[in-house]
Write a protein that holds these residues in place. Structure first.
Motif, PDB file in Angstrom:
ATOM      1  N   THR A 150      -5.594 -36.267   7.844  1.00  0.00           N
ATOM      2  CA  THR A 150      -6.609 -35.388   7.259  1.00  0.00           C
ATOM      3  C   THR A 150      -6.971 -35.833   5.855  1.00  0.00           C
ATOM      4  O   THR A 150      -8.147 -35.819   5.467  1.00  0.00           O
ATOM      5  CB  THR A 150      -6.079 -33.938   7.245  1.00  0.00           C
ATOM      6  OG1 THR A 150      -5.756 -33.552   8.577  1.00  0.00           O
ATOM      7  CG2 THR A 150      -7.123 -32.990   6.687  1.00  0.00           C
ATOM      8  N   ALA A 151      -5.955 -36.233   5.082  1.00  0.00           N
ATOM      9  CA  ALA A 151      -6.216 -36.707   3.725  1.00  0.00           C
ATOM     10  C   ALA A 151      -7.068 -37.973   3.739  1.00  0.00           C
ATOM     11  O   ALA A 151      -7.989 -38.138   2.917  1.00  0.00           O
ATOM     12  CB  ALA A 151      -4.895 -36.961   3.001  1.00  0.00           C
ATOM     13  N   VAL A 152      -6.793 -38.867   4.679  1.00  0.00           N
ATOM     14  CA  VAL A 152      -7.589 -40.101   4.794  1.00  0.00           C
ATOM     15  C   VAL A 152      -9.026 -39.760   5.173  1.00  0.00           C
ATOM     16  O   VAL A 152      -9.985 -40.336   4.618  1.00  0.00           O
ATOM     17  CB  VAL A 152      -6.950 -41.047   5.839  1.00  0.00           C
ATOM     18  CG1 VAL A 152      -7.887 -42.209   6.151  1.00  0.00           C
ATOM     19  CG2 VAL A 152      -5.610 -41.563   5.341  1.00  0.00           C
ATOM     20  N   LEU A 153      -9.199 -38.804   6.110  1.00  0.00           N
ATOM     21  CA  LEU A 153     -10.550 -38.406   6.517  1.00  0.00           C
ATOM     22  C   LEU A 153     -11.323 -37.806   5.340  1.00  0.00           C
ATOM     23  O   LEU A 153     -12.514 -38.108   5.165  1.00  0.00           O
ATOM     24  CB  LEU A 153     -10.467 -37.399   7.664  1.00  0.00           C
ATOM     25  CG  LEU A 153     -11.813 -36.868   8.184  1.00  0.00           C
ATOM     26  CD1 LEU A 153     -12.671 -38.011   8.715  1.00  0.00           C
ATOM     27  CD2 LEU A 153     -11.596 -35.812   9.274  1.00  0.00           C
ATOM     28  N   ASP A 154     -10.675 -36.981   4.522  1.00  0.00           N
ATOM     29  CA  ASP A 154     -11.350 -36.416   3.344  1.00  0.00           C
ATOM     30  C   ASP A 154     -11.817 -37.521   2.413  1.00  0.00           C
ATOM     31  O   ASP A 154     -12.946 -37.483   1.895  1.00  0.00           O
ATOM     32  CB  ASP A 154     -10.387 -35.473   2.599  1.00  0.00           C
ATOM     33  CG  ASP A 154     -10.144 -34.177   3.363  1.00  0.00           C
ATOM     34  OD1 ASP A 154     -11.021 -33.800   4.168  1.00  0.00           O
ATOM     35  OD2 ASP A 154      -9.082 -33.561   3.163  1.00  0.00           O
TER      36      ASP A 154
END
Length: 387
Positions: free
Chosen positions: A9-13
């Protein structure tokens, strides 16, 4: 698994922040072509809203509900940006990744369809493109909806596989717990059975030795009153001898009941204590150690086997000398108990449980037990336990 999802999720953000800024920078050269000059300030403002929202999400664990609400709040913003600049289709396309993370059901399908609408508009070049027409847009939209359906089906299949895997892991853990409990139960039962067998063996030994000696003492004392002085003195002498024998048998039973353990001692030290006890009984006993001693998994059982063998020597062999040899090899530990007594036939049935107990102990350790009793006397008990 949760930490891996958080990292994804952090990478997607981060990717979405980068795509929003890239779309903004790429839109500047398209002013007057695909991007209206009057709409540029609004594009910049909405882009900053998206970037700020993504930065806020990436600064902490906002929870699934916050992200779900955020998706629907930003969906109109994304569509508006795509309408004003088709380059924002780069950002809109990430909805195919973010949408399946929403709860199952109509909401997930709606999220994928909304993403398909915005992505199709970007792919045709926006409303200012020369290719824009309801027919062409409808075809591209149909393709994107088909992609959305395929993504949803794949996600459903993935979730089914994850659920099955989790169920399998849970079943394996339950089976492991049951096996551990069963193993503990078996160990407890084996320990209790061994304790009961040991008590029964000691009970039989006490009955066959001490109790019989006490019966003999009582019989001699009762008969002493019926004879003359000389006969009375002879009977009293026999009573004393019998009492001494009973005392010796009682002491041996107590030592057996104590069941010597290693504790802080090494195996050679423990065997030396057993040999010293035999010396006190009037038999010349000694211990010979061959090789460098090391701890092994069979040390405790070797003590009990040696104790049983020495007990047989003192009680039955009529020996004057016994030698205990403890040998260490890289592959095994060897124990030999050799006496010069009258010997016996190892194949003949016996009433006691000593030899059977030794064989059972050796078998549990995967070792070997050999008994040599040649004609003419002497006996050797040889045990080998794998390291």
């Amino acid at each position: 698994m949760e930490s891996g999802t958080a990292r994804a999720t952090a990478v997607l953000d981060s990717v979405q922040i980068g795509l929003a800024l890239l779309a903004l920078v790429g839109s500047l050269p398209l002013r007057g072509i695909l991007v209206s000059d009057r709409q540029l300030p609004l594009i910049i403002a909405l882009t900053l809203v998206l970037v700020g929202y993504r930065v806020w999400l990436s600064t902490g664990d906002r929870g699934e509900r916050v992200r779900r609400v955020g998706f629907w709040v930003t969906a109109p913003i994304v569509f508006a940006l795509v309408w004003m600049s088709p380059l924002y289709g780069l950002y809109a396309f990430t909805g195919y990744i973010e949408g399946p993370a929403l709860p199952r059901g109509a909401q997930r399908w709606a999220a994928l369809i909304v993403t398909a609408i915005s992505t199709a508009l970007a792919q045709i070049g926006g409303p200012r493109s020369g290719l824009f027409s309801p027919g062409i847009y409808g075809v591209i939209l149909a393709v994107n909806i088909a992609i959305a359906v395929m993504i949803a089906l794949l996600e459903k299949e993935r979730e089914r596989g994850v659920t099955k895997l989790q169920r399998t892991v849970a079943e394996l853990r339950e089976a492991e717990a049951r096996n551990a409990a069963l193993q503990e139960q078996l160990v407890t039962q084996a320990r209790e059975a061994g304790t009961i067998d040991e008590r029964q063996r000691l009970s039989r030994e006490i009955h066959d030795t001490v109790a019989q000696s006490l019966v003999g003492i009582i019989t001699q004392l009762e008969a002493a009153d019926a004879g003359d002085e000389a006969e009375r003195a002879a009977r009293l002498d026999r009573v004393r001898d019998t009492a001494r024998q009973a005392l010796g048998e009682a002491r041996r039973a107590v030592r057996a009941l104590a069941s010597p353990r290693l504790d802080e001692r090494s195996l050679p030290d423990a065997l030396a204590g057993l040999v010293a006890d035999v010396n006190h009984s009037g038999i010349d006993a000694r211990l010979v150690t061959d090789g460098e001693a090391y701890p092994s998994r069979g040390d405790a059982e070797l003590i009990r086997i040696c104790q049983e063998a020495l007990s047989n020597v003192t009680r039955h062999a009529g020996a004057s000398r016994v030698v205990v040899t403890l040998g260490y090899d890289p592959e095994e530990v060897r124990l030999d108990v050799r006496d010069d007594g009258i010997g016996f036939d190892p194949a003949a049935p016996t009433a006691g449980h000593g030899l059977r107990g030794m064989r059972e102990r050796v078998a549990l350790l995967g070792g070997t037990l050999e008994i040599e009793a040649p004609e003419g006397g002497s006996c050797t008990v040889s045990v080998a336990i794998p390291r």
